[in-house]
Design a protein around this motif. Structure first.
Motif, PDB file in Angstrom:
ATOM      1  N   SER A  89       0.502  -1.389  -0.059  1.00 56.88           N
ATOM      2  CA  SER A  89       0.112  -0.257   0.109  1.00 56.88           C
ATOM      3  C   SER A  89       0.643   1.328  -0.041  1.00 56.88           C
ATOM      4  O   SER A  89       0.827   1.940  -1.014  1.00 56.88           O
ATOM      5  CB  SER A  89      -0.822  -0.092   1.280  1.00 56.88           C
ATOM      6  N   LEU A  90       2.260   1.767   0.589  1.00 56.48           N
ATOM      7  CA  LEU A  90       2.693   2.736   0.936  1.00 56.48           C
ATOM      8  C   LEU A  90       3.355   2.517  -0.516  1.00 56.48           C
ATOM      9  O   LEU A  90       4.028   3.632  -1.001  1.00 56.48           O
ATOM     10  CB  LEU A  90       3.597   1.917   2.083  1.00 56.48           C
ATOM     11  N   TRP A  91       4.277   1.435  -0.893  1.00 60.78           N
ATOM     12  CA  TRP A  91       4.900   1.329  -2.040  1.00 60.78           C
ATOM     13  C   TRP A  91       3.846   2.311  -3.102  1.00 60.78           C
ATOM     14  O   TRP A  91       4.415   3.270  -3.901  1.00 60.78           O
ATOM     15  CB  TRP A  91       5.829   0.275  -3.085  1.00 60.78           C
ATOM     16  N   LEU A  92       2.590   1.491  -3.761  1.00 57.01           N
ATOM     17  CA  LEU A  92       1.795   1.887  -4.716  1.00 57.01           C
ATOM     18  C   LEU A  92       1.275   4.016  -3.964  1.00 57.01           C
ATOM     19  O   LEU A  92       1.575   4.258  -5.080  1.00 57.01           O
ATOM     20  CB  LEU A  92       0.363   1.083  -4.565  1.00 57.01           C
ATOM     21  N   SER A  93       1.316   3.781  -3.343  1.00 54.42           N
ATOM     22  CA  SER A  93       1.390   4.822  -2.600  1.00 54.42           C
ATOM     23  C   SER A  93       1.880   5.964  -2.673  1.00 54.42           C
ATOM     24  O   SER A  93       1.977   7.613  -3.755  1.00 54.42           O
ATOM     25  CB  SER A  93       0.803   5.780  -1.046  1.00 54.42           C
ATOM     26  N   TYR A  94       3.502   5.694  -2.772  1.00 51.16           N
ATOM     27  CA  TYR A  94       4.634   6.416  -3.234  1.00 51.16           C
ATOM     28  C   TYR A  94       4.952   6.461  -4.834  1.00 51.16           C
ATOM     29  O   TYR A  94       5.103   7.650  -5.285  1.00 51.16           O
ATOM     30  CB  TYR A  94       6.152   5.384  -3.265  1.00 51.16           C
ATOM     31  N   GLY A  95       4.295   5.237  -5.767  1.00 46.89           N
ATOM     32  CA  GLY A  95       4.753   5.922  -7.481  1.00 46.89           C
ATOM     33  C   GLY A  95       2.959   6.766  -7.584  1.00 46.89           C
ATOM     34  O   GLY A  95       3.481   7.207  -8.311  1.00 46.89           O
ATOM     35  N   LEU A  96       2.152   6.641  -6.755  1.00 48.69           N
ATOM     36  CA  LEU A  96       0.957   7.106  -7.486  1.00 48.69           C
ATOM     37  C   LEU A  96       1.434   9.318  -6.822  1.00 48.69           C
ATOM     38  O   LEU A  96       1.354   9.583  -8.012  1.00 48.69           O
ATOM     39  CB  LEU A  96      -0.127   6.760  -6.675  1.00 48.69           C
ATOM     40  N   LEU A  97       2.052   9.229  -5.613  1.00 42.04           N
ATOM     41  CA  LEU A  97       2.787  10.351  -5.829  1.00 42.04           C
ATOM     42  C   LEU A  97       3.062  11.015  -6.661  1.00 42.04           C
ATOM     43  O   LEU A  97       3.565  12.155  -7.319  1.00 42.04           O
ATOM     44  CB  LEU A  97       3.105  10.497  -4.360  1.00 42.04           C
ATOM     45  N   ARG A  98       4.378   9.887  -7.330  1.00 43.34           N
ATOM     46  CA  ARG A  98       5.525  10.191  -7.934  1.00 43.34           C
ATOM     47  C   ARG A  98       5.039  10.393  -9.879  1.00 43.34           C
ATOM     48  O   ARG A  98       5.919  10.138 -10.441  1.00 43.34           O
ATOM     49  CB  ARG A  98       6.738   9.314  -7.966  1.00 43.34           C
ATOM     50  N   ARG A  99       3.706   9.251  -9.416  1.00 37.35           N
ATOM     51  CA  ARG A  99       2.943   9.686 -11.036  1.00 37.35           C
ATOM     52  C   ARG A  99       3.920   8.341 -12.011  1.00 37.35           C
ATOM     53  O   ARG A  99       4.747   8.776 -13.421  1.00 37.35           O
ATOM     54  CB  ARG A  99       3.047  10.883 -11.945  1.00 37.35           C
ATOM     55  N   GLU A 100       4.824   7.418 -10.835  1.00 35.48           N
ATOM     56  CA  GLU A 100       5.641   6.833 -11.899  1.00 35.48           C
ATOM     57  C   GLU A 100       5.149   4.915 -11.989  1.00 35.48           C
ATOM     58  O   GLU A 100       4.904   4.114 -11.633  1.00 35.48           O
ATOM     59  CB  GLU A 100       6.850   6.632 -11.185  1.00 35.48           C
ATOM     60  N   TRP A 101       4.652   5.092 -13.150  1.00 35.75           N
ATOM     61  CA  TRP A 101       4.343   3.664 -13.655  1.00 35.75           C
ATOM     62  C   TRP A 101       4.678   2.506 -13.174  1.00 35.75           C
ATOM     63  O   TRP A 101       4.085   1.720 -13.112  1.00 35.75           O
ATOM     64  CB  TRP A 101       3.304   3.649 -15.145  1.00 35.75           C
ATOM     65  N   PRO A 102       6.214   2.693 -13.360  1.00 35.17           N
ATOM     66  CA  PRO A 102       7.217   1.004 -13.333  1.00 35.17           C
ATOM     67  C   PRO A 102       6.797   0.669 -11.624  1.00 35.17           C
ATOM     68  O   PRO A 102       6.809   0.136 -11.148  1.00 35.17           O
ATOM     69  CB  PRO A 102       8.134   1.576 -13.356  1.00 35.17           C
ATOM     70  N   LEU A 103       6.323   2.107 -11.000  1.00 37.60           N
ATOM     71  CA  LEU A 103       6.137   1.576  -9.318  1.00 37.60           C
ATOM     72  C   LEU A 103       4.514   0.930  -9.122  1.00 37.60           C
ATOM     73  O   LEU A 103       4.617   0.534  -8.098  1.00 37.60           O
ATOM     74  CB  LEU A 103       6.369   2.402  -8.402  1.00 37.60           C
ATOM     75  N   ILE A 104       3.570   1.964  -9.756  1.00 39.51           N
ATOM     76  CA  ILE A 104       2.302   2.150  -9.887  1.00 39.51           C
ATOM     77  C   ILE A 104       1.704   0.579 -10.245  1.00 39.51           C
ATOM     78  O   ILE A 104       1.149   0.085  -9.362  1.00 39.51           O
ATOM     79  CB  ILE A 104       1.425   3.236 -10.879  1.00 39.51           C
ATOM     80  N   VAL A 105       1.855   0.684 -11.301  1.00 41.09           N
ATOM     81  CA  VAL A 105       1.202  -1.234 -11.374  1.00 41.09           C
ATOM     82  C   VAL A 105       2.386  -2.246 -11.092  1.00 41.09           C
ATOM     83  O   VAL A 105       0.774  -3.133 -10.401  1.00 41.09           O
ATOM     84  CB  VAL A 105       1.661  -1.301 -13.744  1.00 41.09           C
ATOM     85  N   PRO A 106       3.285  -2.934 -11.147  1.00 40.34           N
ATOM     86  CA  PRO A 106       3.188  -3.668 -10.263  1.00 40.34           C
ATOM     87  C   PRO A 106       3.173  -4.229  -8.594  1.00 40.34           C
ATOM     88  O   PRO A 106       3.205  -4.589  -8.305  1.00 40.34           O
ATOM     89  CB  PRO A 106       5.032  -4.011 -10.150  1.00 40.34           C
TER      90      PRO A 106
END
Length: 140
Positions: A89-106
C-alpha cells in the motif's frame, strides 16, 4: 583570431587534433559516447527492473492457488501478510505521488494478490470455502 592561432597553435588540446584535423576525441564526440553509455545502462536497468517486477508480481500466485485448491490457510502468518499488504500500500502510494507507472502497476497487482491471501486468512472458514469453490469448483 586568438594569439595562439596566429602562431599556428590550435585552440583544441593536443589529444583532440592531429595534422590540424579533429578526431573522435572532440568534446562533441565525447558527449555522444557518454549519452550512448547512459542509454545502454538505462536499457540494462530497464530489463532488470522489468524482471524484478514480474518475479515479485508472480510470486504470490503459488500461495493464492494453494489456498484456493486446499482451502487451508493454517500455515500462513497473519502478521507477515498484514505487513506485506501495508508495504505494498505504501509503495503504491509512493508511485502514485511520483506518477511513476513502473512503481504503480506491479505494486497494485502485488497489493491485490497479497490482499486476497490476507483476506482469505482472516475470513471465516465457511466464507473462505465458498470463495474458493467459486474460483475453483473442480476441487470439491
Amino acid at each position: 583570431m586568438t594569439s595562439a592561432e596566429q602562431y599556428g597553435a590550435s585552440p583544441l588540446p593536443r589529444l583532440w587534433r592531429r595534422n590540424n584535423r579533429t578526431f573522435k576525441r572532440s568534446p562533441v564526440c565525447l558527449k555522444l559516447s557518454k549519452v550512448d553509455q547512459r542509454a545502454q545502462n538505462m536499457d540494462s536497468t530497464l530489463v532488470i527492473g522489468t524482471v524484478a517486477a514480474l518475479v515479485s508480481t508472480v510470486s504470490f500466485v503459488p500461495q493464492a492457488w494453494k489456498i484456493i485448491r486446499t482451502r487451508n490457510t493454517s500455515g500462513i502468518s497473519t502478521g507477515m501478510y498484514a505487513m506485506t499488504v501495508a508495504g505494498f500500500s505504501l509503495w503504491l502510494s509512493y508511485g502514485l505521488l511520483r506518477r511513476e507507472w513502473p512503481l504503480i502497476v506491479p505494486n497494485a497487482i502485488c497489493l491485490f494478490a497479497s490482499s486476497f491471501i490476507f483476506a482469505m486468512k482472516l475470513f471465516p472458514k465457511r466464507f473462505m470455502r465458498s470463495v474458493a469453490d467459486a474460483l475453483n469448483p473442480s476441487a470439491n
